[in-house]
Motif scaffolding. Structure first.
Motif, PDB file in Angstrom:
ATOM      1  N   PHE A 791       0.771  -1.135   0.030  1.00 33.33           N
ATOM      2  CA  PHE A 791      -0.060   0.157  -0.413  1.00 33.33           C
ATOM      3  C   PHE A 791       0.784   1.301  -0.270  1.00 33.33           C
ATOM      4  N   GLU A 792       2.002   1.839   0.610  1.00 32.12           N
ATOM      5  CA  GLU A 792       3.053   2.515   0.889  1.00 32.12           C
ATOM      6  C   GLU A 792       3.107   3.395  -0.515  1.00 32.12           C
ATOM      7  N   PRO A 793       3.535   2.590  -1.739  1.00 28.71           N
ATOM      8  CA  PRO A 793       3.331   2.777  -3.337  1.00 28.71           C
ATOM      9  C   PRO A 793       2.710   3.719  -3.570  1.00 28.71           C
ATOM     10  N   GLY A 794       1.753   3.183  -3.622  1.00 31.36           N
ATOM     11  CA  GLY A 794       0.434   4.071  -4.057  1.00 31.36           C
ATOM     12  C   GLY A 794      -0.017   4.702  -3.018  1.00 31.36           C
ATOM     13  N   LEU A 795      -0.131   5.055  -2.674  1.00 32.42           N
ATOM     14  CA  LEU A 795      -0.556   5.684  -0.671  1.00 32.42           C
ATOM     15  C   LEU A 795      -0.134   7.084  -0.742  1.00 32.42           C
ATOM     16  N   GLY A 796       1.269   6.659  -0.662  1.00 35.49           N
ATOM     17  CA  GLY A 796       2.608   7.842  -0.684  1.00 35.49           C
ATOM     18  C   GLY A 796       2.826   7.540   1.084  1.00 35.49           C
ATOM     19  N   SER A 797       3.867   8.073   1.597  1.00 37.99           N
ATOM     20  CA  SER A 797       3.910   7.900   2.663  1.00 37.99           C
ATOM     21  C   SER A 797       3.224   8.594   4.380  1.00 37.99           C
ATOM     22  N   ASP A 798       2.911   9.511   3.603  1.00 34.77           N
ATOM     23  CA  ASP A 798       2.482  10.650   4.786  1.00 34.77           C
ATOM     24  C   ASP A 798       0.687  10.008   4.778  1.00 34.77           C
ATOM     25  N   LEU A 799       0.266   9.280   3.614  1.00 34.68           N
ATOM     26  CA  LEU A 799      -1.257   9.562   3.689  1.00 34.68           C
ATOM     27  C   LEU A 799      -1.561   7.817   4.214  1.00 34.68           C
ATOM     28  N   TYR A 800      -0.483   6.759   3.777  1.00 32.63           N
ATOM     29  CA  TYR A 800       0.061   5.622   4.399  1.00 32.63           C
ATOM     30  C   TYR A 800      -0.189   5.721   5.958  1.00 32.63           C
ATOM     31  N   ALA A 801       0.551   6.542   6.198  1.00 29.43           N
ATOM     32  CA  ALA A 801       1.337   6.810   7.885  1.00 29.43           C
ATOM     33  C   ALA A 801       0.489   7.214   8.766  1.00 29.43           C
ATOM     34  N   ALA A 802      -1.431   8.257   7.963  1.00 28.15           N
ATOM     35  CA  ALA A 802      -2.008   8.661   8.380  1.00 28.15           C
ATOM     36  C   ALA A 802      -3.736   7.440   8.153  1.00 28.15           C
ATOM     37  N   ILE A 803      -3.494   6.903   7.423  1.00 30.69           N
ATOM     38  CA  ILE A 803      -4.271   5.765   8.159  1.00 30.69           C
ATOM     39  C   ILE A 803      -4.372   4.985   8.921  1.00 30.69           C
ATOM     40  N   THR A 804      -3.070   4.213   9.193  1.00 27.86           N
ATOM     41  CA  THR A 804      -2.608   3.361  10.270  1.00 27.86           C
ATOM     42  C   THR A 804      -2.677   4.083  11.467  1.00 27.86           C
ATOM     43  N   ASN A 805      -1.967   4.961  11.756  1.00 27.34           N
ATOM     44  CA  ASN A 805      -3.343   6.063  12.789  1.00 27.34           C
ATOM     45  C   ASN A 805      -4.285   5.857  13.827  1.00 27.34           C
ATOM     46  N   ASN A 806      -5.551   5.792  12.020  1.00 23.66           N
ATOM     47  CA  ASN A 806      -6.546   5.491  12.458  1.00 23.66           C
ATOM     48  C   ASN A 806      -6.956   3.898  12.283  1.00 23.66           C
ATOM     49  N   LEU A 807      -6.302   3.268  11.608  1.00 26.22           N
ATOM     50  CA  LEU A 807      -5.849   2.097  12.270  1.00 26.22           C
ATOM     51  C   LEU A 807      -5.331   1.079  12.169  1.00 26.22           C
ATOM     52  N   PRO A 808      -4.295  -0.064  13.245  1.00 25.14           N
ATOM     53  CA  PRO A 808      -3.187   0.234  13.151  1.00 25.14           C
ATOM     54  C   PRO A 808      -3.028  -1.375  12.169  1.00 25.14           C
ATOM     55  N   ILE A 809      -1.914  -1.594  11.439  1.00 22.96           N
ATOM     56  CA  ILE A 809      -2.210  -2.927  10.415  1.00 22.96           C
ATOM     57  C   ILE A 809      -1.969  -3.676  11.085  1.00 22.96           C
ATOM     58  N   ASP A 810      -1.768  -4.220  11.751  1.00 25.81           N
ATOM     59  CA  ASP A 810      -1.312  -5.619  12.921  1.00 25.81           C
ATOM     60  C   ASP A 810      -1.817  -6.061  13.976  1.00 25.81           C
ATOM     61  N   GLU A 811      -2.780  -6.874  14.564  1.00 27.91           N
ATOM     62  CA  GLU A 811      -2.616  -7.709  16.401  1.00 27.91           C
ATOM     63  C   GLU A 811      -2.521  -8.770  16.494  1.00 27.91           C
ATOM     64  N   SER A 812      -1.834  -9.430  15.731  1.00 27.58           N
ATOM     65  CA  SER A 812      -1.801 -10.310  15.795  1.00 27.58           C
ATOM     66  C   SER A 812      -0.428 -10.637  17.620  1.00 27.58           C
ATOM     67  N   PRO A 813      -1.238 -11.872  18.076  1.00 30.15           N
ATOM     68  CA  PRO A 813      -1.655 -12.512  19.820  1.00 30.15           C
ATOM     69  C   PRO A 813      -0.164 -11.599  20.110  1.00 30.15           C
ATOM     70  N   SER A 814       0.946 -11.696  19.525  1.00 33.58           N
ATOM     71  CA  SER A 814       2.126 -11.400  20.145  1.00 33.58           C
ATOM     72  C   SER A 814       2.478  -9.965  20.053  1.00 33.58           C
ATOM     73  N   ALA A 815       1.818  -9.192  18.440  1.00 39.82           N
ATOM     74  CA  ALA A 815       1.872  -8.168  18.686  1.00 39.82           C
ATOM     75  C   ALA A 815       1.574  -6.743  19.498  1.00 39.82           C
ATOM     76  N   GLY A 816       2.785  -6.161  20.149  1.00 44.11           N
ATOM     77  CA  GLY A 816       3.038  -5.237  21.258  1.00 44.11           C
ATOM     78  C   GLY A 816       2.705  -3.838  21.214  1.00 44.11           C
ATOM     79  N   HIS A 817       2.781  -3.868  19.435  1.00 47.16           N
ATOM     80  CA  HIS A 817       2.484  -2.988  19.198  1.00 47.16           C
ATOM     81  C   HIS A 817       0.629  -2.292  18.949  1.00 47.16           C
ATOM     82  N   GLY A 818       0.336  -3.526  19.628  1.00 49.50           N
ATOM     83  CA  GLY A 818      -1.419  -3.500  19.109  1.00 49.50           C
ATOM     84  C   GLY A 818      -2.365  -2.438  19.823  1.00 49.50           C
ATOM     85  N   PRO A 819      -3.314  -2.366  19.719  1.00 47.48           N
ATOM     86  CA  PRO A 819      -4.079  -1.387  20.771  1.00 47.48           C
ATOM     87  C   PRO A 819      -4.327  -2.020  22.396  1.00 47.48           C
ATOM     88  N   THR A 820      -4.138  -3.692  21.825  1.00 45.09           N
ATOM     89  CA  THR A 820      -4.634  -4.433  23.474  1.00 45.09           C
ATOM     90  C   THR A 820      -3.273  -4.562  24.093  1.00 45.09           C
TER      91      THR A 820
END
Length: 933
Positions: A791-820
């Motif tokens: 997605f980042e090549p098409g969206l560009g880094s600014d828009l990719y980062a902005a949408i990631t702020n709305n919705l994290p890309i990953d929340e696997s069980p080991s993903a400490g960076h996820g919302p939970t």
């Protein structure tokens, strides 16, 4: 503070050095004798068994079960804490529900109805005479008895008067959760550091909650007064119940203080002296319970917010593509009403709420680069500033509890037409996180006007909040519909005055100053700071910016602000056997709950659903997704700022249903046209894991408690990415076209995992090693790489980062960076699953309803997309386990099982062992009623 389930510094409670020697000498015996547990001293007052086995008011026929790890006993004396930390010994009933709960992942495949209580408690009313562990007349009262069962130590409270019943409920709550109740009343007031020490995580926690509910004592008392006045006789009864409950809590405080069996954390945090018994444990008062309710409501029942972040990502999209195309791109990622989303009410009915207007009115989008977060902390001394307390941010990326990144509960409910018995079956419960002690506690309450068993939040257990009545059960999941709006108030005179209906009006300054001393609990130096919130009639100030060059403050207004106490009436009704006699009564009761929840019901003949919350009626043309001007024409209809009341949508407009063939909910979309604040309600959602399994069971018919529990447990072990997205990724890759040996080996392992069921399961019970471990490691490493490359090549880094702020890309069980956060159990609630699914299917040329506005993978070329996937897969396959699972305070680097594992985060001095990952409610019921009144 990161958006995640709170992790207290209280899990750092350690044995003070001056007590270390006690563990090596006979002095420990003296200490234990002087600090006996309430389960061994206070509860031994009466040994006469009470036979409450054949309860005449129980219509479940022995087919109601529940579970709540780690255990019912959440209080521990100082001696018990010392022994636990030195030798790992556990107080009675502190973790006896953890083993059965942990055993289901390896035991569910052969589960039968007869074996359900191998993994759950019998939730029948009463206690058989041969299972009575103790009986107690709290404070010597003759109008209430507390009986505890041998298996789990759950309090069964039976009163002959209403006052006595509630007194007993308060006494039992303090017996089981006094320290936790004390922690949360201080969190709700923004006073945790002053109470428990100045550790950085304590500071961050109190700051996050207090920013959202900066209440004064007058505000807290006003909630009680208003709730009672508004609810008439039921309100007056609720206040009487609360006062009786508090009397019971305080009676236990006095008894445990004089008997010296109070929780040992009071010693470890300097509130009591273990030798002299000097110091006090403050009595609870009614406003403490409102402070508690504000925390629980904010954490689990307050959907919406995030309008400033939405505006920032929209502006980024428009900057990238232009206004028209950028808006189209943004809307495709927002998925407001995705036609492929799984729905709880799936009968085709529409419930329009917060829908996109044809022509938005009153929008107040910030000027690019102008947004800063309002600072909260002032006048800091002592400990260094935490990340949550540092200066203003240049973006709104780190929103607080109003971001609605909560939820985690699930429900599977099947109507009688599809069951083997002809009676409905339900497996449901809330996911409140994993803590020691647990935020919830189990209890049974029987008395005049009250007849229920189940779970309640500690300190709010005057009623059962989730559980069963005489012939019905109910449960909830977080719904997250939008009851929060952001207003742009125009500043005048200075930064602390704003225009209200044309008049320059001063903001109200609300402050909370906390000072703390060094304690053995956290080891921090002494310090202090002041939290400051500026409140307007449109709510607290969250951000500042300019709009069209004008200076504004962005405020957050939620319908439950100043109204957390109102919901007590709905819970009172749910506990009242004379009120709830069928599904319609249940719906009317939950309508009185203003928190945003999905409520589910089952009795012997009917199933039902209702979505609760005070949904404000917005002005015509207002788009709830974005900030609007704080002007009269854009306010909620008939909004009164003095009371924060307005017109709310009627009950019929809330998603609701009776006797649908089945219901599933895992915080997914409720119904057609009903807007939630959550991003990611698209074609692939965690709810699909339930939908696919339950729909298949219903089609086959003959559903039983065991088969529905197996479906839940199977979904609880599934990797959503592997089950619903990985097959499409492998289709693009096409194994026959892979020439690189590393990538080919990775494809082979991933395909084998998909064929085996795409689950994260141990090789055998207790092995602490996964079957298909390499495939799991590869996907965990691959997902963030492939999403970024896709997605980042098409969206560009600014828009990719902005949408990631709305919705994290990953929340696997080991993903400490996820919302939970790490070790939280809950996983796959937030991620770019739907975006990848829709984009990959589009590139494959398959039919996609509600597609993204553009093709992204490889610029839309199938061959280029294949190259992107293969190159990132090769990179992921080359990553070591230590790189994928870097280790933390719980696990060594490279320990895959441990990285996924669930940890009961300590809120006090008692620690428990890790358990294998499962994506499942914390408190859970399995019910099937055989008859009805």
């Amino acid at each position: 503070m990161p958006r995640r389930t709170p992790q207290f510094a209280l899990d750092r409670l350690r044995t003070p050095r001056r007590f270390h020697g006690f563990l090596k000498t006979a002095s420990v015996c003296v200490l234990i004798a002087g600090l006996l547990s309430p389960f061994s001293q206070a509860m031994a007052a009466e040994a006469a068994p009470v036979n409450a086995a054949a309860a005449a008011n129980d219509y479940c026929g022995g087919q109601c079960s529940d579970i709540l790890p780690p255990g019912e006993n959440g209080n521990a004396t100082l001696a018990q804490i010392l022994l636990n930390q030195a030798f790992g010994t556990q107080p009675g009933h502190a973790e006896d529900q953890l083993g059965p709960y942990a055993g289901l992942p390896t035991g569910y495949s052969s589960l039968t109805d007869a074996k359900i209580n191998d993994f759950f408690n019998d939730a029948s009313f009463g206690v058989p005479s041969d299972q009575v562990a103790s009986t107690e007349k709290p404070a010597g009262r003759g109008d209430v008895t507390i009986v505890r069962d041998k298996k789990s130590g759950v309090p069964h409270i039976t009163g002959t008067t209403r006052y006595g019943t509630e007194f007993g409920a308060g006494y039992a709550a303090a017996e089981d959760r006094l320290w936790l109740m004390d922690v949360f009343r201080h969190v709700g007031r923004g006073q945790l550091t002053a109470f428990a020490g100045g550790a950085a995580s304590n500071q961050g926690l109190e700051q996050e909650f207090w920013r959202n509910a900066p209440y004064t004592e007058a505000d807290l008392q006003g909630q009680i007064d208003n709730a009672v006045a508004k609810a008439g006789p039921r309100g007056r009864q609720a206040l009487a119940d609360v006062n009786a409950y508090l009397a019971g809590v305080n009676a236990y405080i006095d008894a445990s203080d004089s008997g010296r069996y109070f929780p040992g954390e009071y010693v470890l945090t300097g509130h009591k002296d273990a030798i002299t018994n000097a110091g006090t444990i403050e009595h609870f008062k009614v406003t403490d319970l409102v402070a508690l309710a504000s925390v629980i409501g904010s954490l689990f029942g307050s959907g919406g917010g995030g309008e400033v972040n939405n505006a920032l990502s929209l502006l980024a999209a428009q900057a990238k593509y232009g206004v028209q195309e950028g808006t189209k791109v943004w809307e495709s990622f927002r998925e407001r009403n995705d036609p492929e989303a799984v729905l709880t009410v799936h009968d085709g009915r529409s419930f329009p709420y917060a829908t996109k207007p044809d022509s938005a009115q009153g929008e107040a989008l910030p000027d690019a680069g102008s947004v800063t977060q309002e600072p909260l902390v002032y006048d800091r001394t002592g400990s260094a500033a935490t990340s949550a307390a540092k200066g203003a941010s240049t973006t709104a990326a780190k929103t607080s509890l109003s971001s609605a990144r909560r939820g985690m509960s699930n429900a599977l409910v099947v109507g009688g037409k599809s069951t083997a018995s002809g009676h409905p079956v339900a497996v449901f419960g809330p996911q409140t996180g994993y803590f020691a002690p647990q935020l919830l506690m189990l209890q049974e309450i029987q008395g005049p006007g009250i007849s229920a068993r189940g779970a309640s939040f500690a300190g709010l257990s005057m009623y059962v909040e989730l559980g069963r009545g005489q012939d019905y059960s109910w449960s909830a999941t977080t719904s997250g519909q939008d009851i929060i709006d952001t207003y742009a108030v125009e500043l005048c005179q200075d930064d602390y005055h704003y225009l209200y209906h044309g008049a320059c009006t001063a903001m109200d300054k609300v402050e909370q100053t906390n000072s703390w001393k060094p304690t053995v609990a956290d080891g921090t130096a002494a310090g202090s700071y002041t939290m400051r919130v500026w409140r307007t009639k449109y709510g607290p100030v969250e951000y500042r910016a300019t709009v069209g060059g004008k200076k504004v403050a962005y405020t957050t207004l939620r319908s439950s602000f100043l109204h957390e106490a109102d919901s007590i009436i709905g819970f009172q009704m749910l506990n009242d056997p004379d009120y709830v006699k069928g599904p319609q009564d249940f719906q009317q009761a939950t309508q009185h709950i203003n928190f945003t929840f999905n409520w589910f019901y089952a009795d012997s003949s009917h199933v039902a659903y209702y979505n609760s919350g005070d949904n404000p009626v917005r002005a015509s043309g207002v788009d709830a997704e974005f900030p609007v001007w704080a002007r009269q024409g854009y306010e909620w209809r008939n909004w009164d700022p003095a009371t924060n009341t307005a017109d709310y949508t009627p009950a019929s407009a809330h998603p609701n249903s009776v006797d649908q063939d089945y219901y599933v909910s895992w915080n997914n979309k409720q119904a057609l046209d009903y807007a939630t604040a959550s991003w990611g309600d698209g074609s692939v959602h965690r709810g699909n894991l339930l939908e696919d399994r339950v729909k298949k069971l219903v089609a086959a018919g003959g559903v039983t408690r065991a088969s529905l529990t197996r479906a839940m447990a199977d979904a609880a072990l599934a990797d959503l990415r592997a089950e619903d997205v990985l097959p499409e990724l492998l289709k693009v890759i096409d194994s026959s076209a892979v020439t690189d040996s590393t990538a080919a080996a990775a494809v082979s392992k991933l395909q084998a995992w998909v064929t085996a069921g795409a689950k994260r399961t141990e090789t055998s019970a207790g092995s602490k090693a996964y079957a298909n471990a390499d495939a799991i490691r590869i996907l965990d490493a691959w997902w963030p790489l492939l999403v970024k490359a896709e997605f980042e090549p098409g969206l560009g880094s600014d828009l990719y980062a902005a949408i990631t702020n709305n919705l994290p890309i990953d929340e696997s069980p080991s993903a400490g960076h996820g919302p939970t956060g790490s070790h939280a159990g809950s996983a796959f609630q937030y991620g770019w699953w739907s975006y990848v699914d829709k984009d990959i299917r589009t590139v494959l040329g398959e039919q996609v309803s509600g597609p993204l506005a553009q093709k992204y993978c490889g610029g839309g070329s199938l061959s280029a997309c294949r190259d992107v996937l293969i190159s990132t897969l090769k990179q992921a396959a080359g990553m070591t386990a230590a790189q994928v699972y870097p280790g933390d305070d719980q696990c060594s680097a490279g320990d895959q099982w441990c990285a996924d594992s669930i940890v009961q985060r300590a809120l006090g001095g008692i620690k428990h062992g890790k358990i294998s990952w499962q994506n499942r409610p914390t408190f859970q019921q399995v019910v099937e009623y055989t008859s009805h009144r």
